[in-house]
Design a protein around this motif. Structure first.
Motif, PDB file in Angstrom:
ATOM      1  N   LEU A   2       0.819  -1.204   0.000  1.00 60.45           N
ATOM      2  CA  LEU A   2       0.000   0.000   0.000  1.00 60.45           C
ATOM      3  C   LEU A   2       0.859   1.264   0.000  1.00 60.45           C
ATOM      4  O   LEU A   2       2.069   1.224   0.242  1.00 60.45           O
ATOM      5  N   ILE A   3       0.218   2.402  -0.264  1.00 59.40           N
ATOM      6  CA  ILE A   3       0.872   3.704  -0.182  1.00 59.40           C
ATOM      7  C   ILE A   3       1.174   3.997   1.283  1.00 59.40           C
ATOM      8  O   ILE A   3       0.292   3.913   2.138  1.00 59.40           O
ATOM      9  N   ASP A   4       2.415   4.323   1.557  1.00 61.55           N
ATOM     10  CA  ASP A   4       2.842   4.588   2.935  1.00 61.55           C
ATOM     11  C   ASP A   4       2.582   6.053   3.269  1.00 61.55           C
ATOM     12  O   ASP A   4       3.119   6.956   2.623  1.00 61.55           O
ATOM     13  N   THR A   5       1.775   6.295   4.268  1.00 63.23           N
ATOM     14  CA  THR A   5       1.416   7.669   4.641  1.00 63.23           C
ATOM     15  C   THR A   5       2.192   8.173   5.853  1.00 63.23           C
ATOM     16  O   THR A   5       1.931   9.280   6.344  1.00 63.23           O
ATOM     17  N   SER A   6       3.151   7.391   6.331  1.00 62.23           N
ATOM     18  CA  SER A   6       3.908   7.783   7.519  1.00 62.23           C
ATOM     19  C   SER A   6       5.068   8.701   7.149  1.00 62.23           C
ATOM     20  O   SER A   6       5.284   9.008   5.974  1.00 62.23           O
ATOM     21  N   SER A   7       5.805   9.135   8.160  1.00 65.11           N
ATOM     22  CA  SER A   7       7.005   9.943   7.938  1.00 65.11           C
ATOM     23  C   SER A   7       8.222   9.272   8.550  1.00 65.11           C
ATOM     24  O   SER A   7       9.134   9.934   9.048  1.00 65.11           O
ATOM     25  N   SER A   8       8.244   7.961   8.472  1.00 67.50           N
ATOM     26  CA  SER A   8       9.387   7.209   8.985  1.00 67.50           C
ATOM     27  C   SER A   8      10.599   7.450   8.091  1.00 67.50           C
ATOM     28  O   SER A   8      10.449   7.828   6.916  1.00 67.50           O
TER      29      SER A   8
END
Length: 320
Positions: free
Chosen positions: A106-112
């Motif tokens: 999936l599209i990663d929406t985090s800011s890792s």
């Protein structure tokens, strides 16, 4: 007149609303990257590229001798090999060789840190498409106008334009970024070939695999199409922007069909390319054939000589 003015005012208002909407939808993680603030910048650059390649460039060079840019081309091509290899490495390390499943990613929406690394890789791939516009600049300056085909110009302008939308809305694209990694891998091979070709006659013996460049491109489309087609057979895959899946699938299938036909015509029926046997001489230089690869570029032997108004018939250059 009043009605026309009203229509123009409404059109401008609609454009401004669309622009505001895009700015509000632009992913905050990619807003500060160059050429990502507005679609106006990149569209202007690409329109200028098309106009210059098709109209301005050839007319400026019409009464000038072609430039010999062997050193510049060697440096450029080898630099592109290194750049694309780095992009592949970054794609792999930011997900494809670490945490991605190669299925429903999936599209990663985090800011890792890893997600931000994937965004950098995606933007770098996007930006590399502007650097690749130099391919056409070299054609223009060397008066190889016959190689600036519709497919060549379309590919070089359409790819960065569509990728702007991709990384504006989904910079960490999950399974939607796979085709970019594959494309960068193919470009490592392709620009390595270009570098050898530009290096001169002493490297011609290493270019025996010219024919297989089209095959490598076809393999690219097969791999991309198979990977993205998984989406249609999964019981559940909540990919956030299914439109990207459909567009990638259509892109892969379209170019596979197009260049499968080229492969049949060129290498099976032998209608598109002259034979390599008994190559004639022109001023002491061997005339090689030209091979078209699947991104619309032509693979040209570095020692070949062509004329701006010439065509190759059965291995001979004929002035028309």
């Amino acid at each position: 007149i009043k009605q026309a003015a009203t229509m123009i005012q409404e059109a401008v208002s609609s454009i401004l609303k669309l622009h505001s909407y895009l700015q509000s939808r632009t992913d905050a993680r990619v807003k500060d990257y160059p050429l990502m603030q507005s679609p106006v910048q990149m569209t202007t650059i690409l329109l200028a590229y098309v106009f210059s390649s098709v109209y301005v460039g050839p007319r400026l060079m019409a009464n000038r001798k072609p430039f010999h840019l062997h050193t510049a081309m060697i440096i450029y091509n080898l630099s592109m090999v290194l750049l694309n290899a780095y992009i592949v490495y970054e794609f792999m390390m930011s997900g494809w060789a670490t945490t991605y499943t190669w299925r429903c990613d999936l599209i990663d929406t985090s800011s890792s840190p890893q997600t931000l690394r994937m965004i950098r890789a995606s933007w770098l791939f996007y930006f590399s498409k502007y650097i690749e516009l130099l391919d056409t600049v070299f054609f223009v300056l060397r008066k190889k106008q016959s190689q600036i085909t519709f497919l060549h110009v379309f590919h070089h302008s359409f790819m960065p334009w569509t990728w702007w939308w991709g990384i504006t809305l989904t910079p960490a694209g999950g399974m939607g970024s796979f085709h970019a990694m594959v494309n960068a891998t193919v470009h490592v091979i392709m620009y390595f070939y270009y570098g050898l070709s530009a290096a001169g006659p002493r490297f011609q013996k290493y270019l025996w695999w010219k024919k297989y460049m089209t095959g490598i491109q076809l393999l690219q489309f097969i791999v991309v199409s198979i990977h993205i087609s998984q989406y249609y057979f999964m019981e559940k895959c909540d990919y956030q922007v299914p439109l990207w899946i459909h567009l990638i699938w259509m892109y892969g299938v379209f170019f596979f069909i197009l260049f499968s036909n080229f492969w049949v015509q060129a290498y099976i029926k032998g209608k598109r390319l002259p034979t390599a046997d008994n190559k004639p001489k022109l001023n002491g230089s061997t005339i090689e054939h030209i091979t078209v690869v699947a991104n619309g570029k032509h693979l040209e032997n570095g020692n070949a000589h062509h004329y701006s108004n010439g065509k190759i018939f059965l291995g001979k250059v004929k002035e028309i």
